[in-house]
Write a protein that holds these residues in place. Structure first.
Motif, mmCIF file in Angstrom:
data_model
loop_
_atom_site.group_PDB
_atom_site.id
_atom_site.type_symbol
_atom_site.label_atom_id
_atom_site.label_comp_id
_atom_site.label_asym_id
_atom_site.label_seq_id
_atom_site.Cartn_x
_atom_site.Cartn_y
_atom_site.Cartn_z
ATOM 1 N N GLY A 106 0.800 -1.208 0.000
ATOM 2 C CA GLY A 106 0.000 0.000 0.000
ATOM 3 C C GLY A 106 0.842 1.272 0.000
ATOM 4 N N SER A 153 -4.399 -2.390 0.681
ATOM 5 C CA SER A 153 -4.739 -0.982 0.837
ATOM 6 C C SER A 153 -4.701 -0.263 -0.526
ATOM 7 C CB SER A 153 -3.807 -0.336 1.861
ATOM 8 O OG SER A 153 -4.266 0.933 2.260
ATOM 9 N N SER A 190 -7.699 -5.247 2.990
ATOM 10 C CA SER A 190 -7.744 -3.938 3.661
ATOM 11 C C SER A 190 -7.794 -2.814 2.642
ATOM 12 C CB SER A 190 -6.532 -3.765 4.586
ATOM 13 O OG SER A 190 -6.450 -4.829 5.497
ATOM 14 N N SER A 191 -8.565 -3.012 1.592
ATOM 15 C CA SER A 191 -8.729 -2.021 0.529
ATOM 16 C C SER A 191 -10.214 -1.719 0.396
ATOM 17 C CB SER A 191 -8.158 -2.571 -0.788
ATOM 18 O OG SER A 191 -8.061 -1.557 -1.766
ATOM 19 N N ASP A 200 -10.251 -2.465 11.158
ATOM 20 C CA ASP A 200 -9.651 -1.641 10.102
ATOM 21 C C ASP A 200 -10.056 -0.180 10.275
ATOM 22 O OD1 ASP A 200 -8.752 -0.491 7.658
ATOM 23 O OD2 ASP A 200 -8.906 -2.430 6.675
ATOM 24 N N HIS A 254 -5.298 -2.703 10.139
ATOM 25 C CA HIS A 254 -5.218 -2.412 8.704
ATOM 26 C C HIS A 254 -4.160 -3.236 7.979
ATOM 27 C CE1 HIS A 254 -5.916 -0.138 5.078
ATOM 28 N NE2 HIS A 254 -4.670 0.300 5.036
#
Length: 291
Positions: A43, A114, A137-138, A240, A267
């Motif tokens: 990320g 991310s 975690s996106s 998150d 996250h």
């Protein structure tokens, strides 16, 4: 404790990329080779080292593993223009890398963390020949309002007015308020500092702007995955603090994707709860390869 400095057997290498060498950690499969490559994309402000705790377990399970720095990030060459750090443009470069790995006879399982998830989505739109997509975690679009977005706003102002070193010092001072960060070994803090300062200012500014402006393209992604018959997994931590678990669950439903929430993770499940993450990834990825 797992972290970016967790030991592993992967080899540091450079792969050919659109903008020059793509820095990577590459691990060969152990035992029965599944004929698949797990391509791991970090990320914003991250790097290939973010996946250190996953490298050996994935290789031990029969996967080749390639973790990369995005263009302009840490040790990878990148473009000059800030606009070229949008997920759509970076996605085209990532799709070219996927095609090169696929040309070696490997089925590529693409995972984006991310901001890397938005780039992985861009690669799918660019026709990347993948056998599966994992969004970790996106989110569906731009980073929601909150502490992380406020920090991005402030960081951009500092970097434009005072330069990358001033922005890094501000970020480090903010991190020092977190007792967990204070307890980290100095070698890990050195890595955070080093990779930030060795990333190009254009990449930090361009990605930072892009993550605050990316539109919701979930419907388009759902159509693209369905047409290509590519399966998808959405996975996140239960706490998150970037995109909410509820928002990611909704995205998974819109994508008709599998969805998993990991207890104890925030996250970055790759470093926070890698064992729990692997219990989700491994059976899912194996099922994709045999379907």
């Amino acid at each position: 404790m797992y972290s970016q400095i967790s030991p592993h057997r992967a080899t540091r290498t450079d792969l050919p990329g659109r903008y020059g060498p793509v820095a990577a950690l590459r691990a060969t499969p152990v035992g029965a080779d599944l004929g698949a490559t797990a391509l791991l994309v970090p990320g914003f402000t991250g790097s290939k080292e973010d996946f250190a705790p996953l490298l050996d377990p994935l290789a031990d399970s029969g996967f080749e593993v390639v973790a990369i720095d995005l263009p302009g990030q840490y040790e990878s060459a990148g473009p000059v223009a800030e606009a070229d750090y949008r997920p759509s443009v970076l996605g085209e470069a990532l799709a070219e890398l996927v095609a090169k790995l696929a040309a070696e006879g490997r089925r590529v399982l693409l995972l984006g963390h991310s901001f890397g998830g938005l780039v992985a989505r861009g690669a799918v739109f660019a026709g990347a020949p993948i056998a599966g997509l994992t969004l970790m975690s996106s989110g569906p679009g731009e980073l929601p309002l909150g502490e992380r977005r406020t920090a991005l706003d402030h960081g951009e102002t500092v970097m434009r007015e005072h330069g990358i070193e001033a922005a890094q010092k501000i970020a480090e001072q903010r991190s020092m308020l977190d007792p967990t960060w204070q307890a980290q070994p100095e070698r890990l803090r050195d890595l955070y500092r080093d990779r930030f300062l060795h990333s190009t200012p254009q990449s930090l500014l361009g990605m930072g702007a892009a993550i605050r402006a990316e539109p919701d393209l979930v419907a388009k992604l759902a159509r693209t995955l369905r047409t290509a018959q590519v399966p998808c997994l959405v996975v996140c931590g239960e706490a998150d603090d970037a995109w909410s678990p509820a928002g990611q669950r909704d995205m998974a439903e819109r994508l008709d994707a599998d969805f998993a929430v990991l207890a104890g993770a925030v996250h970055s499940p790759n470093t926070e709860t890698p064992e729990a993450l692997l219990t989700t990834l491994l059976p899912t990825w194996r099922a994709w390869l045999t379907s």
